[in-house]
Design an enzyme around this catalytic site. Structure first.
Site: not given
Lengths: 303, 156
Positions: A52, A80, A129
């Site tokens: 994709t 993080k 999608h």
């Protein structure tokens, strides 16, 4: 046309879908253009998907735009502990459009609410999608010459397969008839069958995958039956080869039949089918490029 | 009229000079309603009755709060779990207004999306729900696009 995010196929009316498909045909006729000159697209792939991402990046590059981004969240600040909100706000300072894939469902919708630039959803978990759905529709229209009144068999994992669910919803605008072919454990969920009933769309549910159905339909939409979806491994062993398409099964199928598959394929389509002119799955993936060019330009308000 | 019915009637009509009576709460949701209205944090006089006989519902709960009137937003929370509850506004011992609960078309907070992979359960953000059916209650999370049936509604 103003710029807007593309998050879910359910946000699109029949006319808006047809508009995008029409512009995709113009890009197929002329894929190299300069319409994105001076534009920067960010591809943020919090979850990896090479196919994709390459398709979207090719779409931008062929239209003269540039690409920044990451293809793996471990190289971004999300490891993080940065929130999605902060990542999107930061990147929307740099790029003109953000194309993102995320493992959490609804991530793209949320990003579209906090971003100052349009978001294109390239997959949010098992939810949506939309570029896959658009390229499926494009491939159906291109091979059948129309979208209205198509007979389509969906085969394989109909329970978890988000591509079949989105395709079902998008096709509901075009009076289709469906055959849902799946093992008991992976049947089409009740909510989608109720949706069909509410729209007056006919469907048949079968567990047998044989030439009776194949010879009836215009489109055979194959999907992968994944081992990890089964609670009982014995069940998987029983059905894993039942939903495999072999070349000989296409011998008496309709002339206009085409075989589609969202890829990657494992063993649900035999390699010998690849040489049959009715096999369309690789061309289908190529169509993804033109559809994505159209979606990017649509999101930016350029077409 | 038997002694019991007399007592119940008395309980329902007496003792509130000004305030709100929330009646016809299904017994199993009485304490959830108390929680949703955050009544444990108020200093007003409150009378709570539960498992009272009700011709209409078999068994019911009732809450009376003195000198307190609830906003539409607060009342719509009750509609989520006890849509049959009736609200009576009392002034000078008289019922001056009866309110029927109704769900808003959309709302934030109050409930949690039951999908653990939904962004709303993983990002510090305000969630939101669309009410797609009021009877039976069906909600939809506009983020993960999952529908939530009444029996699966989880309060925050």
């Amino acid at each position: 046309m103003s710029s807007k995010s593309i998050v879910s196929i359910t946000d699109y009316s029949k006319d808006q879908i047809l508009n995008i498909l029409d512009s995709a045909s113009t890009f197929e006729a002329k894929p190299n253009q300069t319409i994105l000159n001076g534009k920067i697209a960010a591809t943020l792939f919090f979850e990896p998907s090479t196919r994709t991402r390459l398709s979207f990046e090719t779409a931008v590059n062929r239209l003269g735009g540039r690409v920044i981004g990451f293809s793996d969240a471990s190289t971004s600040s999300s490891v993080k502990g940065e929130t999605l909100n902060d990542t999107i706000k930061m990147v929307s300072n740099y790029a003109d459009i953000i194309i993102m894939r995320h493992h959490l469902e609804g991530a793209a919708r949320y990003a579209s609410e906090v971003s100052s630039v349009p978001i294109i959803n390239a997959g949010d978990g098992s939810n949506q999608h939309p570029s896959q759905t658009m390229l499926d529709l494009y491939s159906i229209r291109k091979t059948q010459g129309k979208l209205d009144g198509i007979k389509i068999a969906m085969v394989g994992d109909l329970k978890y397969g988000r591509t079949v669910h989105s395709l079902l919803i998008a096709l509901s605008n075009f009076s289709p008839s469906f055959y849902f072919i799946a093992p008991d454990e992976l049947r089409m969920p009740e909510e989608y069958k109720l949706f069909c009933k509410s729209k007056g769309i006919t469907y048949k549910e079968l567990t047998e995958f044989d030439t009776n159905v194949i010879n009836e339909v215009d489109i055979l939409y194959m999907t992968r039956v994944q081992k990890e979806r089964f609670t009982d491994i014995m069940e998987y062993e029983k059905v894993k080869n039942v939903y495999t398409l072999r070349n000989a099964m296409l011998d008496h199928s309709k002339e206009n039949l085409r075989v589609l598959h969202p890829l990657p394929r494992v063993n649900e389509i035999d390699m010998d089918v690849d040489f049959n002119p009715k096999a369309y799955y690789f061309k289908q993936a190529q169509n993804g490029l033109y559809v994505r060019q159209a979606m990017i330009c649509n999101a930016l308000g350029l077409i | 009229m038997t002694m019991n019915e007399n007592n119940e009637k008395e309980l329902q009509v007496t003792a509130l000079k000004n305030g709100t009576v929330i009646d016809h709460i299904p017994s199993e949701y009485l304490f959830k309603v108390v929680f949703l209205l955050q009544l444990e944090r108020v200093n007003n006089q409150i009378t709570i009755g539960n498992n009272l006989n009700s011709k209409l519902m078999g068994s019911k709960g009732i809450i009376k709060v003195s000198d307190r009137y609830f906003s539409e937003e607060e009342l719509s929370r009750i509609a989520l779990i006890a849509p049959s509850a009736k609200i009576n506004i009392i002034k000078d011992f008289e019922v001056i207004e009866k309110k029927v609960l109704s769900l808003p078309d959309s709302f934030s907070g109050i409930v949690k999306c039951p999908n653990p992979k939904c962004i709303t359960n993983n990002e510090p953000m305000k969630n939101r729900f669309e009410v797609i059916s009021k009877n039976p209650i069906v909600l939809k999370c506009p983020y993960c696009e999952k529908e939530i049936q009444q029996e699966n509604i989880q309060l925050l």
